[in-house]
Design a protein around this motif. Structure first.
Motif, PDB file in Angstrom:
ATOM      1  N   TYR A 225       2.007  -4.322   4.013  1.00 24.98           N
ATOM      2  CA  TYR A 225       3.077  -3.259   4.330  1.00 24.98           C
ATOM      3  C   TYR A 225       3.166  -2.325   3.632  1.00 24.98           C
ATOM      4  CZ  TYR A 225       3.025  -5.792   9.636  1.00 24.98           C
ATOM      5  OH  TYR A 225       2.894  -6.079  10.095  1.00 24.98           O
ATOM      6  N   LEU A 226       3.904  -2.337   2.332  1.00 26.55           N
ATOM      7  CA  LEU A 226       5.001  -0.747   1.941  1.00 26.55           C
ATOM      8  C   LEU A 226       3.629  -0.193   0.865  1.00 26.55           C
ATOM      9  CD1 LEU A 226       7.372  -2.558   0.627  1.00 26.55           C
ATOM     10  CD2 LEU A 226       6.864  -1.465   2.952  1.00 26.55           C
ATOM     11  N   THR A 227       2.399  -0.517   0.669  1.00 25.08           N
ATOM     12  CA  THR A 227       0.920  -0.079   0.804  1.00 25.08           C
ATOM     13  C   THR A 227       0.257   0.925   1.523  1.00 25.08           C
ATOM     14  OG1 THR A 227      -0.429  -2.048   0.637  1.00 25.08           O
ATOM     15  CG2 THR A 227       0.406  -1.472  -1.592  1.00 25.08           C
ATOM     16  N   VAL A 228       0.560   0.832   2.890  1.00 22.47           N
ATOM     17  CA  VAL A 228       0.531   2.100   4.487  1.00 22.47           C
ATOM     18  C   VAL A 228       0.932   2.820   4.613  1.00 22.47           C
ATOM     19  CG1 VAL A 228       0.271   1.755   6.791  1.00 22.47           C
ATOM     20  CG2 VAL A 228       0.064  -0.174   5.646  1.00 22.47           C
ATOM     21  N   PRO A 229       0.618   4.560   3.888  1.00 22.34           N
ATOM     22  CA  PRO A 229       1.152   5.458   3.618  1.00 22.34           C
ATOM     23  C   PRO A 229       2.765   5.475   4.398  1.00 22.34           C
ATOM     24  CG  PRO A 229      -1.045   6.436   3.810  1.00 22.34           C
ATOM     25  CD  PRO A 229      -1.299   4.247   4.203  1.00 22.34           C
ATOM     26  N   ALA A 230       2.867   5.157   5.978  1.00 18.10           N
ATOM     27  CA  ALA A 230       4.032   5.331   6.331  1.00 18.10           C
ATOM     28  C   ALA A 230       5.364   5.130   5.942  1.00 18.10           C
ATOM     29  CB  ALA A 230       3.561   5.088   7.563  1.00 18.10           C
ATOM     30  N   TYR A 231       4.692   3.243   5.528  1.00 19.45           N
ATOM     31  CA  TYR A 231       5.565   2.447   5.212  1.00 19.45           C
ATOM     32  C   TYR A 231       6.570   2.957   4.150  1.00 19.45           C
ATOM     33  CZ  TYR A 231       5.740  -0.391   9.385  1.00 19.45           C
ATOM     34  OH  TYR A 231       5.949  -1.278  10.488  1.00 19.45           O
ATOM     35  N   ALA A 233       5.903   5.688   2.398  1.00 20.20           N
ATOM     36  CA  ALA A 233       7.220   7.304   2.909  1.00 20.20           C
ATOM     37  C   ALA A 233       8.328   6.407   2.905  1.00 20.20           C
ATOM     38  CB  ALA A 233       6.188   8.047   3.511  1.00 20.20           C
ATOM     39  N   PHE A 234       8.701   5.887   3.965  1.00 16.61           N
ATOM     40  CA  PHE A 234       9.671   4.853   4.611  1.00 16.61           C
ATOM     41  C   PHE A 234      10.096   4.528   3.840  1.00 16.61           C
ATOM     42  CE2 PHE A 234      11.780   1.579   6.457  1.00 16.61           C
ATOM     43  CZ  PHE A 234      13.397   2.072   7.005  1.00 16.61           C
ATOM     44  N   HIS A 235      10.129   3.669   2.584  1.00 17.04           N
ATOM     45  CA  HIS A 235      10.561   3.616   1.144  1.00 17.04           C
ATOM     46  C   HIS A 235      10.826   4.321   0.197  1.00 17.04           C
ATOM     47  CE1 HIS A 235      11.353  -0.514   2.494  1.00 17.04           C
ATOM     48  NE2 HIS A 235      10.507  -0.728   3.671  1.00 17.04           N
ATOM     49  N   GLU A 236      10.030   5.400   0.085  1.00 14.31           N
ATOM     50  CA  GLU A 236      10.287   6.514  -0.547  1.00 14.31           C
ATOM     51  C   GLU A 236      11.560   7.223  -0.072  1.00 14.31           C
ATOM     52  OE1 GLU A 236      10.143   9.285  -3.495  1.00 14.31           O
ATOM     53  OE2 GLU A 236       8.021   7.736  -3.180  1.00 14.31           O
ATOM     54  N   TRP A 237      12.057   7.443   1.367  1.00 16.95           N
ATOM     55  CA  TRP A 237      13.659   7.791   1.564  1.00 16.95           C
ATOM     56  C   TRP A 237      14.142   7.264   2.015  1.00 16.95           C
ATOM     57  CZ3 TRP A 237      14.728   6.249   7.057  1.00 16.95           C
ATOM     58  CH2 TRP A 237      16.564   7.546   7.062  1.00 16.95           C
ATOM     59  N   LEU A 244       8.960   0.906  -6.258  1.00 12.09           N
ATOM     60  CA  LEU A 244       7.674   0.226  -5.987  1.00 12.09           C
ATOM     61  C   LEU A 244       6.574   0.991  -6.265  1.00 12.09           C
ATOM     62  CD1 LEU A 244       8.982  -0.134  -2.374  1.00 12.09           C
ATOM     63  CD2 LEU A 244       8.277  -1.992  -3.717  1.00 12.09           C
ATOM     64  N   ARG A 245       6.472   1.780  -7.548  1.00 12.63           N
ATOM     65  CA  ARG A 245       5.418   2.532  -7.862  1.00 12.63           C
ATOM     66  C   ARG A 245       4.483   2.477  -8.453  1.00 12.63           C
ATOM     67  NH1 ARG A 245       4.791   5.168 -12.666  1.00 12.63           N
ATOM     68  NH2 ARG A 245       7.165   4.933 -12.711  1.00 12.63           N
ATOM     69  N   PRO A 246       4.628   1.199  -9.301  1.00 13.68           N
ATOM     70  CA  PRO A 246       3.765   0.301 -10.129  1.00 13.68           C
ATOM     71  C   PRO A 246       3.325  -0.084  -9.052  1.00 13.68           C
ATOM     72  CG  PRO A 246       5.473   0.507 -10.999  1.00 13.68           C
ATOM     73  CD  PRO A 246       6.452   0.473  -9.889  1.00 13.68           C
ATOM     74  N   MET A 247       3.506  -1.057  -8.180  1.00  5.73           N
ATOM     75  CA  MET A 247       3.173  -1.824  -6.989  1.00  5.73           C
ATOM     76  C   MET A 247       2.042  -0.776  -6.647  1.00  5.73           C
ATOM     77  SD  MET A 247       3.331  -2.253  -3.233  1.00  5.73           S
ATOM     78  CE  MET A 247       4.763  -1.485  -2.556  1.00  5.73           C
ATOM     79  N   ARG A 248       2.278   0.107  -6.281  1.00  5.31           N
ATOM     80  CA  ARG A 248       1.352   0.845  -5.144  1.00  5.31           C
ATOM     81  C   ARG A 248       0.397   1.470  -6.166  1.00  5.31           C
ATOM     82  NH1 ARG A 248       5.759   3.741  -3.681  1.00  5.31           N
ATOM     83  NH2 ARG A 248       5.150   5.284  -4.818  1.00  5.31           N
ATOM     84  N   LYS A 261       2.448  -9.432  -8.674  1.00  2.62           N
ATOM     85  CA  LYS A 261       3.546  -9.053  -9.304  1.00  2.62           C
ATOM     86  C   LYS A 261       4.366  -8.007  -9.895  1.00  2.62           C
ATOM     87  CE  LYS A 261       3.161 -10.716 -14.686  1.00  2.62           C
ATOM     88  NZ  LYS A 261       2.496 -11.026 -15.448  1.00  2.62           N
ATOM     89  N   ALA A 262       4.064  -6.926 -10.054  1.00  2.00           N
ATOM     90  CA  ALA A 262       5.325  -5.781  -9.825  1.00  2.00           C
ATOM     91  C   ALA A 262       6.154  -5.304  -8.586  1.00  2.00           C
ATOM     92  CB  ALA A 262       4.163  -4.846  -9.581  1.00  2.00           C
ATOM     93  N   ILE A 263       6.137  -6.546  -8.212  1.00  2.00           N
ATOM     94  CA  ILE A 263       7.104  -6.265  -6.504  1.00  2.00           C
ATOM     95  C   ILE A 263       8.459  -7.826  -7.283  1.00  2.00           C
ATOM     96  CG2 ILE A 263       7.886  -6.486  -4.490  1.00  2.00           C
ATOM     97  CD1 ILE A 263       5.063  -7.086  -3.802  1.00  2.00           C
ATOM     98  N   PRO A 264       8.851  -6.272  -8.186  1.00  2.00           N
ATOM     99  CA  PRO A 264      10.453  -6.982  -7.598  1.00  2.00           C
ATOM    100  C   PRO A 264      11.154  -8.162  -7.378  1.00  2.00           C
ATOM    101  CG  PRO A 264      10.866  -4.692  -8.435  1.00  2.00           C
ATOM    102  CD  PRO A 264      10.258  -5.023  -7.560  1.00  2.00           C
ATOM    103  N   ASP A 265      12.181  -9.354  -7.955  1.00  2.00           N
ATOM    104  CA  ASP A 265      12.858 -10.229  -6.245  1.00  2.00           C
ATOM    105  C   ASP A 265      13.464  -9.588  -5.968  1.00  2.00           C
ATOM    106  OD1 ASP A 265      10.888 -11.876  -8.633  1.00  2.00           O
ATOM    107  OD2 ASP A 265      12.195 -13.368  -9.551  1.00  2.00           O
TER     108      ASP A 265
END
Length: 319
Positions: A225-231, A233-237, A244-248, A261-265
């Motif tokens: 989900y969080l690699t979808v552009p709308a999401y 941008a949502f989490h950027e906001w 989440l930048r390393p994950m993307r 692996k880049a998504i923190p616990d």
């Protein structure tokens, strides 16, 4: 009225196998049943079945896309559902995503805000039985009128992630529907729509004390989900852009393993409800205390707790 919703179909069964469990929901304290529309069932048919299985539940779509059906067909589907469950159907609509609209449905994903706004305005008129001839910014309709307008027009809610769409939901719709956020994030969303607007959110819930297993499953869900552009941008906001930048970056480079692996616990723990049933119910309560009107639980089976067991254990009557 305090609302406590559930997602149907349940994640472990087909909708045709769900009648008995849906029939239990109102007695367990659930007030709502909501569908989604991605690549499983459509948004309307499960609700039509649920209307017969449980005459007391409010029924809603969260959400159906505005660009995978024509405006008239969407109005017909909504009118049919409103006729099946008069006064208790809520139509949730939203822009969806390029993958769903273009890759899977051969549609065109352009001007998502404008298309959602224009569809909302068209539906407001069409669902009253009015004859609609209108040139909107993103489409035009000429001479459309429902042959069977519902006696009770459904409430219409909008999928909304950031201020512009949230403001539209508050000003022109009957509420906002959001997703993938923490209780603290609810406060930021609520500030954009004011205190009087209904706010619904789907909350993914794992009734399990195996935190490592939950986080493993949760990372896969979040990355999708969080690699979808709308999401993104949502989490950027919301303030998670750098986290989440390393994950993307890994995801877009094609390294799925590194992305997970880049998504923190702590991000998984913020966005997915997990623990024993009492802990999960308390966590959902934190969302409500922060300003969420309608939690829409989506139980995910993990380990020894089946989905029906989770549905019963998460219900208000279980507390």
């Amino acid at each position: 009225m305090k609302r406590w919703g559930i997602t149907i179909p349940f994640s472990d069964r087909m909708i045709a196998e769900s009648g008995d469990l849906v029939g239990e929901l109102a007695g367990l304290g659930y007030t709502d049943a909501w569908t989604a529309e991605v690549s499983g069932t459509d948004g309307f048919l499960p609700l039509a079945l649920a209307a017969g299985w449980s005459p007391d539940l409010r029924l809603g779509t969260a959400i159906v896309p505005v660009s995978t059906r024509g405006p008239g067909l969407l109005a017909m589907s909504a009118a049919t559902m409103a006729d099946v469950a008069p006064g208790r159907f809520v139509l949730g609509i939203g822009a969806s995503s390029p993958v769903i609209v273009e890759r899977w449905n051969a549609g065109t994903f352009t001007a998502p805000y404008g298309r959602t706004r224009d569809t909302l305005r068209f539906l407001r008129a069409a669902l009253t039985g009015e004859k609609v001839t209108e040139r909107y910014e993103t489409f035009a309709v000429s001479g459309f009128r429902l042959d069977r307008a519902p006696k009770v027009a459904p409430r219409i809610m909008l999928a909304a992630l950031r201020p512009r769409m949230l403001h539209l939901a508050a000003e022109e719709a009957d509420g906002a529907i959001t997703n993938w956020l923490s209780p603290e994030d609810v406060r930021k969303v609520r500030a954009e729509i004011g205190p009087g607007t209904e706010l619904a959110a789907r909350l993914f819930v794992c009734v399990s004390e195996d935190a490592d297993r939950v986080r493993e499953i949760g990372r896969r869900m979040l990355a999708a989900y969080l690699t979808v552009p709308a999401y993104a941008a949502f989490h950027e906001w919301l303030g998670r852009g750098e986290t989440l930048r390393p994950m993307r970056e890994a995801w877009h480079a094609g390294d799925r393993r590194a992305a997970l692996k880049a998504i923190p616990d702590e991000v998984v723990d913020e966005l997915i409800v997990h623990g024993d049933a009492a802990t999960c119910r308390a966590r959902v309560g934190e969302y409500v205390a922060a300003g969420l009107t309608t939690p829409i639980l989506a139980p995910i089976a993990v380990g020894e707790v089946s989905v029906p067991e989770a549905v019963r254990a998460l219900a208000p009557a279980a507390s």
